[in-house]
Design an enzyme around this catalytic site. Structure first.
Site, PDB file in Angstrom:
ATOM      1  N   ASP A 171      36.125  43.258  41.316  1.00  0.00           N
ATOM      2  CA  ASP A 171      35.547  43.284  42.660  1.00  0.00           C
ATOM      3  C   ASP A 171      34.974  41.905  42.972  1.00  0.00           C
ATOM      4  O   ASP A 171      34.263  41.309  42.153  1.00  0.00           O
ATOM      5  CB  ASP A 171      34.445  44.340  42.737  1.00  0.00           C
ATOM      6  N   ILE A 172      35.285  41.386  44.178  1.00  0.00           N
ATOM      7  CA  ILE A 172      34.743  40.084  44.587  1.00  0.00           C
ATOM      8  C   ILE A 172      33.260  40.254  44.917  1.00  0.00           C
ATOM      9  O   ILE A 172      32.887  41.115  45.719  1.00  0.00           O
ATOM     10  CB  ILE A 172      35.503  39.541  45.808  1.00  0.00           C
ATOM     11  N   ASN A 179      32.398  37.441  54.360  1.00  0.00           N
ATOM     12  CA  ASN A 179      33.027  37.712  55.660  1.00  0.00           C
ATOM     13  C   ASN A 179      32.074  37.429  56.816  1.00  0.00           C
ATOM     14  O   ASN A 179      32.455  36.864  57.844  1.00  0.00           O
ATOM     15  CB  ASN A 179      33.504  39.166  55.725  1.00  0.00           C
ATOM     16  N   ASP A 188      40.348  36.951  54.473  1.00  0.00           N
ATOM     17  CA  ASP A 188      41.724  37.247  54.085  1.00  0.00           C
ATOM     18  C   ASP A 188      42.288  36.155  53.179  1.00  0.00           C
ATOM     19  O   ASP A 188      42.961  36.442  52.180  1.00  0.00           O
ATOM     20  CB  ASP A 188      42.611  37.389  55.320  1.00  0.00           C
ATOM     21  N   GLU A 215      38.258  44.330  48.924  1.00  0.00           N
ATOM     22  CA  GLU A 215      38.083  43.185  48.024  1.00  0.00           C
ATOM     23  C   GLU A 215      38.194  43.587  46.552  1.00  0.00           C
ATOM     24  O   GLU A 215      37.791  42.838  45.665  1.00  0.00           O
ATOM     25  CB  GLU A 215      36.718  42.526  48.269  1.00  0.00           C
TER      26      GLU A 215
END
Length: 309
Positions: A171-172, A179, A188, A215
């Protein structure tokens, strides 16, 4: 575009020579002179289309077609029957077994070329649609559907041998804040770059990197024991860090990082894919809880299925 591959199956060599002369300029052509040889060839080198004679000694064309359509690895290969019989009963029988067309002998070159060309093009389009259905449009990685199908297949396969299987969840970190700060187009691009880093870190042909959603990414590592899986997870983390994607609102780094959960187990016949997903997700949660930008791993057994998530 690569040339399609045609498998011609006929016990009369003269018929093979005629069809080969019609098709060899446009396709790679393979030959078999018996039903069993055709099945062996198709399994070793799956063609794009099979031209299959009906009447052959031993295993006839109908039985060959039945076995092809019953084999998950071959079932999508289009089969065109070639026959001099020319009667409706045989044609209906072949079509009921899954053949897509009939070509009668003596072969008429223009008709053979046109029908083969049409069915090769249709198969190419079907393959493209099938690929789109299991591919993430943004990253080009496998999507969640393909990942879950592959995991189910690997659990079943490795359950027969008791071999290791690992699932990694990634997971980012603080992606919502990324964002909010840089905008969704930048988000993106970040996802695309992390997906590319994941592909570089997961090197074996048997491993499957996927975009799980948003993500979040995942990897399936067949045969990977806990030690090997931990090395892969660390590689993933390092590759992402080396991207040096700025993230001024991250609470742990000026650049994009990832949290990773790793779940490894020896496959047993009574184990389910959900067990790996549940445990990998639990380890990912622990990585986030303990500060993010880290790898948390576990080795589990069948009893984990009885634990509460």
């Amino acid at each position: 575009m690569s040339r399609g591959t045609i498998l011609i199956v006929d016990d009369e060599v003269s018929n093979i020579e005629i069809m080969n002369a019609v098709l060899e300029d446009d396709y790679e052509v393979l030959f078999s002179t018996s039903g069993q040889q055709a099945l062996d060839t198709a399994r070793a080198t799956p063609p794009d289309l099979i031209l299959l004679d009906v009447l052959m000694p031993g295993i006839d064309g109908f039985e060959v077609c039945r076995q092809i359509k019953d084999d998950p690895q071959l079932a999508d290969i289009p089969v065109i029957f070639t026959t001099g019989l020319g009667d409706t009963d045989h044609e209906m029988r072949g079509l009921s077994l899954g053949a897509i067309d009939y070509v009668t002998k003596p072969i008429q070159p223009a008709i053979l070329r046109a029908r083969v060309g049409n069915h090769i093009e249709l198969k190419r389009l079907r393959d493209q649609l099938a690929s789109m259905a299991v591919t993430d449009a943004l990253t080009g990685l496998s999507n969640r559907r393909q990942m879950e199908q592959a995991l189910k297949s690997e659990v079943g396969r490795l359950g027969r041998t008791g071999d290791w299987l690992t699932v990694i969840m990634i997971d980012i970190d603080f992606f919502k804040q990324f964002n909010d700060t840089y905008g969704h187009p930048a988000g993106d691009r970040c996802i695309v770059m992390v997906g590319a880093a994941l592909t570089r870190a997961v090197k074996r042909a048997s491993d499957l990197p996927a975009r799980y959603g948003g993500e979040e990414f995942a990897c399936i590592l067949p045969g990977a024991d806990p030690e090997g899986a931990a090395l892969v997870a660390q590689e993933i983390s390092l590759h992402v860090q080396s991207l040096n994607i700025p993230h001024e609102r991250s609470q742990i780094s000026p650049f994009i990082t990832v949290s990773i959960g790793v779940a490894s187990a020896r496959c047993l016949p009574d184990m389910t894919p959900e067990m790996w997903m549940k445990e990998a997700d639990r380890q990912l949660y622990l990585s986030k809880q303990q500060g993010r930008n880290r790898v948390t791993s576990t080795e589990f057994g069948a009893v984990v299925d009885n634990l509460q998530a």
